[in-house]
Scaffold this motif. Structure first.
Motif, PDB file in Angstrom:
ATOM      1  N   THR A   1       0.821  -1.220   0.000  1.00 60.15           N
ATOM      2  CA  THR A   1       0.000   0.000   0.000  1.00 60.15           C
ATOM      3  C   THR A   1       0.852   1.265   0.000  1.00 60.15           C
ATOM      4  N   VAL A   2       1.832   1.326   0.882  1.00 58.42           N
ATOM      5  CA  VAL A   2       2.647   2.546   0.953  1.00 58.42           C
ATOM      6  C   VAL A   2       3.506   2.709  -0.301  1.00 58.42           C
ATOM      7  N   SER A   3       3.722   1.616  -1.052  1.00 60.28           N
ATOM      8  CA  SER A   3       4.488   1.733  -2.297  1.00 60.28           C
ATOM      9  C   SER A   3       3.734   2.501  -3.366  1.00 60.28           C
ATOM     10  N   SER A   4       2.415   2.687  -3.175  1.00 64.67           N
ATOM     11  CA  SER A   4       1.655   3.441  -4.179  1.00 64.67           C
ATOM     12  C   SER A   4       2.035   4.913  -4.194  1.00 64.67           C
ATOM     13  N   SER A   5       2.617   5.396  -3.105  1.00 63.18           N
ATOM     14  CA  SER A   5       3.167   6.769  -3.071  1.00 63.18           C
ATOM     15  C   SER A   5       4.666   6.629  -2.862  1.00 63.18           C
ATOM     16  N   PRO A   6       5.386   6.265  -3.895  1.00 61.10           N
ATOM     17  CA  PRO A   6       6.749   5.734  -3.706  1.00 61.10           C
ATOM     18  C   PRO A   6       7.783   6.766  -3.288  1.00 61.10           C
ATOM     19  N   TYR A   7       7.528   8.033  -3.558  1.00 62.03           N
ATOM     20  CA  TYR A   7       8.572   9.031  -3.286  1.00 62.03           C
ATOM     21  C   TYR A   7       8.353   9.785  -1.979  1.00 62.03           C
TER      22      TYR A   7
ATOM     23  N   GLY B   1       8.244  10.345   2.079  1.00 61.67           N
ATOM     24  CA  GLY B   1       9.077   9.842   3.175  1.00 61.67           C
ATOM     25  C   GLY B   1      10.458   9.401   2.744  1.00 61.67           C
ATOM     26  N   ASP B   2      11.115  10.205   1.918  1.00 63.85           N
ATOM     27  CA  ASP B   2      12.480   9.904   1.455  1.00 63.85           C
ATOM     28  C   ASP B   2      12.544   8.624   0.633  1.00 63.85           C
ATOM     29  N   GLY B   3      11.488   8.350  -0.142  1.00 64.13           N
ATOM     30  CA  GLY B   3      11.527   7.203  -1.046  1.00 64.13           C
ATOM     31  C   GLY B   3      11.144   5.895  -0.405  1.00 64.13           C
ATOM     32  N   ARG B   4       9.979   5.899   0.272  1.00 63.58           N
ATOM     33  CA  ARG B   4       9.602   4.675   0.989  1.00 63.58           C
ATOM     34  C   ARG B   4       9.112   3.576   0.045  1.00 63.58           C
ATOM     35  N   GLY B   5       8.762   3.932  -1.204  1.00 59.94           N
ATOM     36  CA  GLY B   5       8.304   2.906  -2.139  1.00 59.94           C
ATOM     37  C   GLY B   5       9.396   1.904  -2.443  1.00 59.94           C
ATOM     38  N   ALA B   6      10.572   2.403  -2.822  1.00 57.48           N
ATOM     39  CA  ALA B   6      11.688   1.500  -3.132  1.00 57.48           C
ATOM     40  C   ALA B   6      12.108   0.716  -1.887  1.00 57.48           C
ATOM     41  N   ALA B   7      12.136   1.405  -0.747  1.00 58.31           N
ATOM     42  CA  ALA B   7      12.521   0.720   0.492  1.00 58.31           C
ATOM     43  C   ALA B   7      11.535  -0.400   0.828  1.00 58.31           C
ATOM     44  N   SER B   8      10.232  -0.131   0.669  1.00 53.86           N
ATOM     45  CA  SER B   8       9.217  -1.152   0.987  1.00 53.86           C
ATOM     46  C   SER B   8       9.320  -2.345   0.053  1.00 53.86           C
ATOM     47  N   LEU B   9       9.518  -2.078  -1.243  1.00 53.53           N
ATOM     48  CA  LEU B   9       9.628  -3.182  -2.197  1.00 53.53           C
ATOM     49  C   LEU B   9      10.884  -4.019  -1.933  1.00 53.53           C
ATOM     50  N   CYS B  10      11.964  -3.350  -1.545  1.00 49.70           N
ATOM     51  CA  CYS B  10      13.184  -4.106  -1.210  1.00 49.70           C
ATOM     52  C   CYS B  10      12.941  -5.013  -0.006  1.00 49.70           C
TER      53      CYS B  10
ATOM     54  N   GLU C   1      -0.393   4.740 -14.024  1.00 48.90           N
ATOM     55  CA  GLU C   1       0.404   3.664 -14.610  1.00 48.90           C
ATOM     56  C   GLU C   1       1.169   2.910 -13.525  1.00 48.90           C
ATOM     57  N   TRP C   2       1.690   3.627 -12.543  1.00 42.99           N
ATOM     58  CA  TRP C   2       2.422   2.984 -11.452  1.00 42.99           C
ATOM     59  C   TRP C   2       1.496   2.096 -10.615  1.00 42.99           C
ATOM     60  N   GLU C   3       0.308   2.623 -10.304  1.00 39.97           N
ATOM     61  CA  GLU C   3      -0.626   1.813  -9.528  1.00 39.97           C
ATOM     62  C   GLU C   3      -1.030   0.565 -10.307  1.00 39.97           C
ATOM     63  N   GLU C   4      -1.207   0.692 -11.606  1.00 41.25           N
ATOM     64  CA  GLU C   4      -1.571  -0.471 -12.401  1.00 41.25           C
ATOM     65  C   GLU C   4      -0.454  -1.508 -12.390  1.00 41.25           C
TER      66      GLU C   4
ATOM     67  N   LEU D   1      10.138  -3.212 -11.029  1.00 45.55           N
ATOM     68  CA  LEU D   1       9.438  -2.096 -10.393  1.00 45.55           C
ATOM     69  C   LEU D   1      10.427  -1.064  -9.865  1.00 45.55           C
ATOM     70  N   LEU D   2      11.495  -1.531  -9.249  1.00 43.81           N
ATOM     71  CA  LEU D   2      12.509  -0.602  -8.727  1.00 43.81           C
ATOM     72  C   LEU D   2      13.188   0.155  -9.856  1.00 43.81           C
ATOM     73  N   GLU D   3      13.421  -0.503 -10.952  1.00 44.09           N
ATOM     74  CA  GLU D   3      14.030   0.168 -12.106  1.00 44.09           C
ATOM     75  C   GLU D   3      13.095   1.253 -12.646  1.00 44.09           C
ATOM     76  N   TYR D   4      11.805   0.956 -12.645  1.00 48.79           N
ATOM     77  CA  TYR D   4      10.826   1.949 -13.101  1.00 48.79           C
ATOM     78  C   TYR D   4      10.850   3.189 -12.202  1.00 48.79           C
ATOM     79  N   LEU D   5      10.972   2.975 -10.894  1.00 53.22           N
ATOM     80  CA  LEU D   5      11.057   4.117  -9.966  1.00 53.22           C
ATOM     81  C   LEU D   5      12.318   4.926 -10.196  1.00 53.22           C
ATOM     82  N   ASP D   6      13.406   4.250 -10.507  1.00 55.93           N
ATOM     83  CA  ASP D   6      14.662   4.968 -10.750  1.00 55.93           C
ATOM     84  C   ASP D   6      14.573   5.855 -11.986  1.00 55.93           C
ATOM     85  N   GLU D   7      13.739   5.450 -12.937  1.00 55.71           N
ATOM     86  CA  GLU D   7      13.623   6.214 -14.186  1.00 55.71           C
ATOM     87  C   GLU D   7      12.767   7.465 -14.028  1.00 55.71           C
ATOM     88  N   HIS D   8      12.056   7.562 -12.910  1.00 54.32           N
ATOM     89  CA  HIS D   8      11.135   8.693 -12.734  1.00 54.32           C
ATOM     90  C   HIS D   8      11.458   9.441 -11.445  1.00 54.32           C
ATOM     91  N   THR D   9      10.772  10.556 -11.300  1.00 51.67           N
ATOM     92  CA  THR D   9      10.821  11.338 -10.059  1.00 51.67           C
ATOM     93  C   THR D   9       9.398  11.556  -9.582  1.00 51.67           C
TER      94      THR D   9
END
Length: 1631
Positions: free
Chosen positions: A546-552, A554-563, A603-606, A587-595
């Motif tokens: 759930t928190v990964s849906s707002s990935p950026y 809290g200092d990037g909690r989406g990538a941290a949660s997925l890891c 698209e991210w939620e999908e 998914l992590l690579e997709y986050l790295d490509e965006h801000t």
């Protein structure tokens, strides 16, 4: 460089060292140092010789030379030989002791030279120093200081001498009577002790290893007795500090028995100094040394003194820290060192004292105690080991403190605890929880600003907590077992959301370390101890996803949660590891490509939902899936504060339920979702609806059944039922529930399988929606429209849609139209109309067909709702632009759908008729939209045209006539679409004539090649292109359509868009030329044809025929002919001028023509405002054609001699109308097309008179005066330049005044009728009111109005204009009323109250941003005050004085001059009868008046002279009055300083209580923008102070005055700085 050269250079530089400029002196020293770097011996030798040879050289210069020598010696000590060293030593010793008195800089410089030489030649230096250090004689202070400094700089060389030095020095201690000398002795003893301790500590390097501390014990003990028992009691703070600094190192050299004996006295004595000194770092340092000495000898006295020691030291640590004070910081370090010493020797006593301090609520005490605790945990770890539980328990209250400083200190303590094993003890978990809580703080939510006593910390509490947590998990190995799996407990609670990123990163690191130890084991062991607190795998997966849906956040909690998910894959489910190993990295690579700014959220939620569906498919376990869905539903309330994340979790719930095979679980959870949803939050509606829609993909029947069951509850029936869960909700809340449910139905229809939706649409889905259409709630309307659109789209996309019969289609369409009509027509803020039109588009294609009236209303309503929407300003939010484009596309689709139902010429005509009002709209953007829609429909009609038989296209002419003039529209986009429309129409005609659809006609295709000409900026090319288009139309238009086309084009001649009107003319001419033979007798507008012929040809017979025809027509239809002729283009050509002059031949006809033309001028809009450039600040005024043409026509008619009788008859009306016409044309420009024509005409061979709106009006007015027999008026105005003034904006009012004056002098008898006409026709425009007021105001300047008995009526008329919204009118009214003083002075007393009231009203005019009305009122009052009745004055004096005071310091010269002069008149008016309140104003104005005597503008200075002379009598001080009269006579030179001195002397003599007020007022002028006034202000202040008496000086704020004068000393003007300095000198009187 040779030796002699160096000496010479050095000598030159040494001679230059006496320069008076400090910068030069500094440069000389630098140059000498540079020479010293190259040839140190020569340089030093030269310096030594220079000092010996120049005995009288002043000591500041000797100091600089000695400092230079010290620098060279320090850098090149190794290069000195003994001879040079001896010479330098002798010189420095002599310089140091030459003066018996202290000259610190000089003697210190010499001492430093000796110390520098002593680093190598200590024996030679000591020999010289000991020669001046004889027993029984007090040495020079700097001899002793040199010895002290030398002992520190050369320890091994100096200590062997100390025995003899001390034996010589100790007897001298008793001889030292002065504190200065005692301080030096203390300093020497301190340095000797320090060097001795260093020597002993490094015996392995010492030249004499036999030296021991006890060697000096006896001497130091003797010195101690004198210092402690005698000198420490001194009142001199400096001496006490020197003593205590010495006692510290001396304590280490005392015999142990002596130290033990003295400690009971020594420690209290040192502690007492804390209360006597603000700077305590030296005390703390010495105390630490004493404690170290005491501990080293095993003293038992410390136990007795411990409580007082701890209390004193704790008080020091709690002192506020000033970051800018290094002494305070040093003191804290020394105090903490003392605590370390005490912690090592008495840990129990220390903790017993310290830990209770943590329970206090005082911030400073708690923070200080925590800092001490942290320090001792780190510095006395061994002693604190057994105290860990006790220390941990003492932290229970500090961790509850909300103060940020306390929090920071607590985190630092926890960090220290972690490194020393505290957190592994019982109670350590509370510390960790506290740390995580601080990590969860929001960056902008940390409490309180720092107090006034402390700077804010460099890092926030959250930042330091995050860093500490990372430190624990990565570098403190012993913490791994403490943190894992305990940190997992903080993942799911909402209050720790802000800490998720550091938590996940820490847990990933910890888990990876666990995996390295046991690769196959589960990371999380749910044992009995952890079963309750650790979150389940379902809870962890739900939370992290759930928190990964707002990935950026809290200092990037989406990538941290997925890891973390990836690391815990085995604990989530054993089958997920392999799949997640490939999907999560993507998914992590997709986050790295965006801000955060570029991430497409949908698209991210999908992607996350696909990840979830994929995971559910891999697990394929219904029990696991149901458990996961239950956990998801359980966590929904946790996200009430984050709508976006909750909406995503709803989608996850729907996805999970869709994968579940247990229908009971699905229905139960859906029911729970409906019952627990927060319907009052609109953001939650979409999430709930998406959940039901996604679930319906697999469970349509269950989803609809659950919705139906819920709909039947009392929410809709508003009565008690089985699901009466909303009985307490308000109507608004019920509407929100309905909206959410309707959205659910819409999403169910949109997502469910199409073959299943068709059967359920009307019976199950739409049936429940129909119950809500009566709502007025916009949110519910949007939900309805959205859902209806979804349902209709789903129905139409079904393969069986053609056979679907929608029984309630008309009702649904009507409801959609109601929603569309309910939207604001001029703005587009919601997608309601777009969604409704899309729904209607789908509904139109369904059976049964709509009735004709319904279709008409639908088109009309949709067009009205979209076409009138205002375009968004440039640069606005792109979302609005996108919404508008989507709405326009929806409208296009709806119109095409309707047209497709009636693909006939009649159907096309109906659609165009709907668009016709918008095609002819006055607004360009509406025309552009309408033409775009028209082209779209015509193209659609052409593409779908099927002609089964040859039938006529009967409305072709009407349509071509509607579209073709728009080829010249002001909007280029409209032109292009208009050509497209004509193009499609011609091909439709060809289609109806039987040509195939792919046939290409050469004539029609030429239209496409002409489109480029429509974008050309040159009007000639544009209208030539229109002519070419007309030729194409003429060749392809059927004969029976020509009449309708021409009639339509004739209508376009009056098109508001002048371009289109001209295009119609071009096209009419072309069509008449091409096909006019058959239409000659049918042309109804003869005058229009004549005018067209005159424009086409200049043949003489045509002109003559036209003149005769016009004369005959005018005799019968004068108004029609005049109206037709007024349509002629400007500038009037010779043929049209001839026609106008022809109308003057007969007087009666001429009178009618003049009357009609006057009516055109007065009734039509004289100008329009437009912006020539987008960034223009003010719009340009462009003359309108009709009044301009009428004005030119009037001039032409009156230029004919035969017009004389008619002009005489209409003289008043012509004068008034043309004067007002002149006012409307000042600054007005020609229309752009006429400007271009003027340029071409002016540059041609035959130049005609330039056309100018204002000049044409002035010329017409002159012609009227000349033809009416007022030649004298014209000549007088000409002589005074009035006619030229009338034409300019700046001089227009003056020109009107000159005209009025001339009329009063030479045309007096005509004034009554002229004035009557002018008053009756003063005009609705501001400029006309200004002109008429200026004319009437000037009449009052002449006595003729009194003779003609017009005065009263003029006054009444002007008085009525006092409330005019135009400031210029109000100003001119006051000017006119003031003119009575010169025109009819004997009438001023009669009308005095009225005049004064008007002027006061002008002063109070608050609607004039430039205060020109007030300026006129002040000038008027100055004229009137001497003529009104004295009894009328008292009521206005005070008010006027107060109102004009701000203008004294105006930046505008005229305002200053007029206001100050009026102030003088006010004083003059009340001589001998000045009330106290007015006297206050007089006194308040003295300072400004005195200072503005130095105003750079002569009129202001002259006004001040007058005002001060008038103020004199009211001050009731004969001396002041005499001074004003003597010095301030006009034309007499003024010695300002002498005058100001005299005035201040009298002021302070007779008005001493005004000192503070006058000085305070003068301070204001210290910042004046005028240099002379700034210089005068301190002069005035200085003279006031000079003549003030001591008892009155308390009125002055001396600090403020000094500060202001200091600022003036930096003034760029030398005069100002000089005066400021002069005044500062005079402030001595305050001492």
């Amino acid at each position: 460089m040779t030796r002699s050269c160096v000496k010479k250079l050095s000598t030159i530089l040494l001679d230059a060292i006496t320069d008076k400029d400090p910068l030069v002196q500094e440069q000389v020293c630098s140059a000498l140092c540079a020479l010293g770097e190259a040839q140190p011996k020569d340089t030093l030798s030269t310096c030594e010789e220079h000092l010996r040879q120049h005995e009288k050289l002043a000591h500041p210069y000797r100091t600089m030379i000695l400092r230079t020598m010290e620098t060279v010696v320090s850098n090149h000590i190794s290069e000195l030989d003994k001879d040079m060293a001896r010479a330098i030593i002798l010189l420095a010793s002599s310089e140091m002791t030459k003066a018996k008195d202290l000259v610190c800089d000089w003697q210190q410089a010499a001492s430093s030279v000796l110390v520098s030489v002593g680093k190598r030649f200590v024996g030679m230096v000591m020999e010289e120093m000991l020669s001046k250090f004889q027993p029984g004689v007090l040495p020079h202070c700097f001899v002793l200081q040199t010895l002290a400094n030398l002992s520190v700089s050369n320890v091994f060389g100096m200590v062997p001498f100390l025995t003899s030095v001390l034996s010589t020095m100790l007897p001298m201690l008793g001889m030292a009577k002065h504190d200065t000398m005692r301080v030096v002795f203390c300093c020497a003893l301190q340095r000797f002790s320090e060097s001795t301790l260093e020597y002993v500590a490094n015996l392995d390097q010492a030249p004499d290893p036999t030296v021991r501390k006890d060697t000096f014990a006896s001497d130091i003990s003797s010195a101690y007795d004198i210092l402690f028992h005698q000198w420490l009691q001194s009142r001199e703070a400096k001496l006490r500090l020197a003593v205590v600094e010495a006692l510290g190192p001396m304590s280490h050299l005392l015999p142990s028995e002596k130290l033990e004996e003295q400690l009971p006295k020594l420690l209290p004595g040192v502690l007492a100094l804390y209360k006597k000194h603000a700077e305590t770092s030296h005390v703390s340092k010495s105390l630490g040394q004493i404690l170290e000495a005491a501990v080293s000898v095993g003293s038992r006295t410390l136990d007795i003194q411990l409580d007082s020691l701890l209390a004193a030291l704790h008080a020091q640590i709690c002192v506020p820290v000033e970051s800018s004070s290094p002494l305070v910081t040093t003191n804290r370090k020394e105090v903490l060192r003392c605590f370390t010493i005490l912690a090592c020797c008495s840990p129990e006593r220390l903790l017993a004292f310290l830990l209770p301090k943590l329970d206090t609520s005082n911030e400073r005490t708690r923070v200080g105690s925590l800092q001490v605790l942290r320090h001792v945990i780190n510095s006395a770890a061994a002693q604190m080991e057994v105290k860990k539980p006790f220390i941990l328990s003492s932290m229970r209250l500090p961790i509850l403190d909300t103060n940020s400083k306390v929090k920071r200190a607590v985190v630092q303590v926890i960090s220290a605890m972690a490194h020393h094993g505290y957190l592994e003890q019982p109670g350590g978990e509370a510390m960790l929880e506290y740390l995580v809580q601080q990590c969860a703080l929001l960056p902008d939510a940390e409490p309180q600003k720092p107090g006034p006593w402390e700077e804010p910390p460099a890092d926030s509490v959250r930042e330091i907590s995050v860093s500490t947590l990372y430190l624990f998990s990565t570098t403190v190995d012993r913490m791994s077992e403490v943190l894992w799996p305990y940190l997992l407990e903080f993942l799911t609670p909402v209050r720790f959301t802000g800490a998720l990123t550091p938590l996940c990163k820490s847990l990933v690191h910890l888990a990876q370390k666990k995996q390295e130890k046991g690769a196959d084991a589960l990371l999380i062991q749910y044992d009995s101890d952890r079963e309750v607190t650790l979150p389940s795998p379902y809870a962890i997966a739900t939370r992290l996803l759930t928190v990964s849906s707002s990935p950026y956040l809290g200092d990037g909690r989406g990538a941290a949660s997925l890891c973390l998910l990836s690391v815990l894959h085995r604990d989530i489910h054993p089958l997920l590891g392999q799949r997640w190993a490939t999907t999560i990295p993507l998914l992590l690579e997709y986050l790295d490509e965006h801000t955060a700014e570029t991430l497409p959220q949908k698209e991210w939620e999908e992607k996350l939902l696909v990840f979830l569906r994929d995971s559910l498919a891999v697990v394929s376990d219904n029990t696991w899936t149901c458990q996961l869905s239950l956990e998801m539903c359980k966590q929904l309330p946790c996200y009430n504060g984050t709508p976006q994340e909750k909406s995503f979790l709803y989608k996850c719930v729907g996805t999970t339920l869709g994968a579940a095979s247990s229908k009971d679980v699905v229905r139960k959870l859906l029911q729970e979702l409906l019952e627990t949803a927060r319907y009052q939050e609109e953001a939650e509606h979409e999430g709930l609806a998406c959940c039901f829609g996604i679930c319906a993909i697999s469970h349509l029947d269950d989803t609809l059944a659950q919705l139906e069951e819920f709909v039947r509850s009392d929410v809709f029936r508003k009565s008690i039922g089985i699901f009466n869960i909303f009985k307490d909700r308000s109507e608004n809340e019920v509407e929100k529930v309905k909206g959410a449910l309707i959205l659910c139905y819409g999403h169910v229809a949109a997502r469910a399988p199409r073959e299943l939706v068709l059967a359920r649409a009307e019976s199950d889905i739409l049936r429940n929606m129909f119950q809500c259409f009566s709502t007025k709630d916009p949110a519910l309307q949007l939900c309805l429209v959205q859902s209806v659109y979804m349902v209709c789209q789903a129905i139409c996309s079904s393969v069986q849609a053609g056979s679907f019969h929608f029984s309630r289609k008309a009702e649904l369409v009507a409801q959609m139209m109601d929603f569309i009509k309910g939207e604001p027509p001029n703005s587009l803020r919601t997608p309601i109309r777009k969604k409704a039109m899309l729904a209607c588009t789908h509904l139109v294609s369904l059976e049964p067909a709509l009735e004709e009236q319904v279709r008409t209303d639908m088109v009309h309503g949709c067009l009205h709702s979209v076409m009138a929407v205002l375009p968004e300003p440039a640069g606005e939010d792109g979302c609005q632009e996108s919404l508008y484009l989507d709405t326009m596309h929806a409208l296009e689709g709806l119109l095409r759908s309707l047209l497709q139902r009636n693909m006939t010429p009649q159907g096309l005509q109906i659609m165009v008729e709907h668009l016709s009002p918008w095609i002819k709209s006055l607004r360009g953007y509406e025309r552009a939209r309408a033409l775009g829609l028209s082209a779209c429909l015509l193209q659609f009609f052409l593409e779908h045209l099927h002609v089964s038989a040859l039938v006529p296209f009967h409305n072709l002419g009407l349509l071509v006539g509607l579209f073709s003039p728009r080829c010249a529209d002001l909007w280029p986009a409209t032109r292009q679409e208009a050509v497209n429309c004509v193009y499609y129409l011609l091909y439709l005609q060809l289609g109806y004539e039987g040509f195939s659809r792919d046939y290409r006609d050469d004539v029609a295709e030429r239209l496409l090649t002409l489109k480029d000409g429509l974008v050309h900026p040159d009007p000639a090319i544009l209208f030539h292109t229109c002519h070419s288009i007309a030729q194409v139309i003429a060749k392809r238009l059927p004969p029976d359509q020509l009449i309708s086309l021409l009639l339509t084009l004739f209508e376009s001649l009056g098109d508001p868009d002048k371009n289109c009107s001209r295009a119609a003319t071009v096209m009419i001419n072309c069509l008449l030329k091409e096909r006019g033979s058959m239409l000659l007798e049918k042309v109804p507008e003869i005058v229009s044809v004549l005018r067209s012929k005159l424009q086409e040809t200049r043949e003489e017979h045509v002109l003559q025929a036209a003149q005769h025809s016009v004369h005959i027509l005018a005799s019968q239809h004068c108004a029609a002919v005049v109206t037709s002729l007024l349509g002629s283009p400007l500038p009037l050509d010779s043929h049209i001028c001839t026609l106008w002059r022809a109308l003057a031949a007969e007087p009666s006809l001429c009178t009618q023509v003049l009357g009609l033309l006057l009516e055109k001028i007065s009734r039509d809009v004289p100008f329009k405002e437009s912006r020539a450039f987008l960034l223009s600040s003010t719009p340009d005024r462009v003359a309108t054609l009709l009044p301009l043409t009428a004005t030119c026509a009037l001039h032409e008619v009156m230029s004919a001699p035969a017009s004389g009788p008619a002009v005489l008859e209409l003289y008043p009306q012509l004068f008034a109308g043309l004067l007002l016409r002149v006012s409307c044309t000042v600054g007005v420009q020609l229309p752009r097309n006429l400007q271009a024509k003027e340029r071409r005409t002016t540059s041609s061979a035959i130049a005609s008179k330039a056309l100018d709106p204002c000049s044409s009006a002035v010329d017409a007015l002159r012609a009227a005066l000349l033809r009416g027999g007022s030649e004298d008026v014209v000549q007088r105005v000409e002589l005074e330049g009035g006619w030229e003034s009338l034409r300019t904006s700046a001089g227009h009012e003056d020109g009107v005044a000159q005209l009025a004056s001339a009329m009063a002098k030479f045309a007096g008898p005509r004034l009554p009728l002229v004035m009557k006409a002018l008053v009756c026709t003063q005009g609705m425009y501001e400029v006309q009111r200004v002109t008429s007021t200026a004319f009437l105001a000037e009449l009052l300047n002449s006595n003729v109005v009194n003779d003609l008995m017009l005065l009263e009526s003029l006054l009444d008329n002007l008085a009525a204009r006092q409330k005019d919204p135009c400031a210029s009118v109000r100003r001119l009214v006051l000017h006119g009323l003031a003119n009575i003083a010169s025109g009819s002075p004997d009438k001023v007393r009669t009308h005095g109250p009225q005049l004064l009231t008007a002027m006061i009203g002008g002063l109070d005019d608050g609607d004039d941003p430039h205060s020109l009305v007030a300026l006129e009122a002040m000038a008027g009052l100055a004229k009137l005050l001497g003529l009104v009745e004295p009894r009328d004055l008292p009521s206005v004096l005070l008010h006027t004085a107060i109102r004009i005071r701000p203008f004294f310091d105006s930046e505008k010269t005229e305002f200053r001059s007029v206001s100050i002069r009026l102030f003088g008149h006010l004083n003059k008016a009340c001589h001998g009868d000045c009330e106290d309140v007015f006297l206050e104003q007089v006194i308040g104005g003295l300072v400004p008046l005195l200072l503005h005597l130095r105003d750079p503008q002569a009129p202001v200075a002259g006004a001040c002279r007058f005002a001060l002379r008038m103020c004199g009598p009211n001050l009731e001080c004969e001396e002041l009055e005499a001074a004003f009269q003597k010095h301030l006579q006009d034309g007499r030179s003024l010695h300002f300083g002498e005058f100001l001195n005299t005035v201040c002397k009298h002021l302070m003599r007779y008005f001493p209580d005004l000192l503070g007020r006058l000085v305070s007022t003068s301070l204001f002028y210290f910042k004046s923008s005028w240099e002379d006034v700034r210089a005068a202000a301190p002069m005035l202040t200085g003279f006031l102070v000079l003549h003030s008496e001591p008892q009155h000086q308390a009125q002055v704020d001396l600090e403020q005055l000094i500060t202001a004068l200091q600022l003036l000393l930096k003034d760029p003007a030398p005069t100002v700085r000089g005066k400021a300095a002069e005044t500062l000198g005079r402030l001595v009187k305050f001492s």
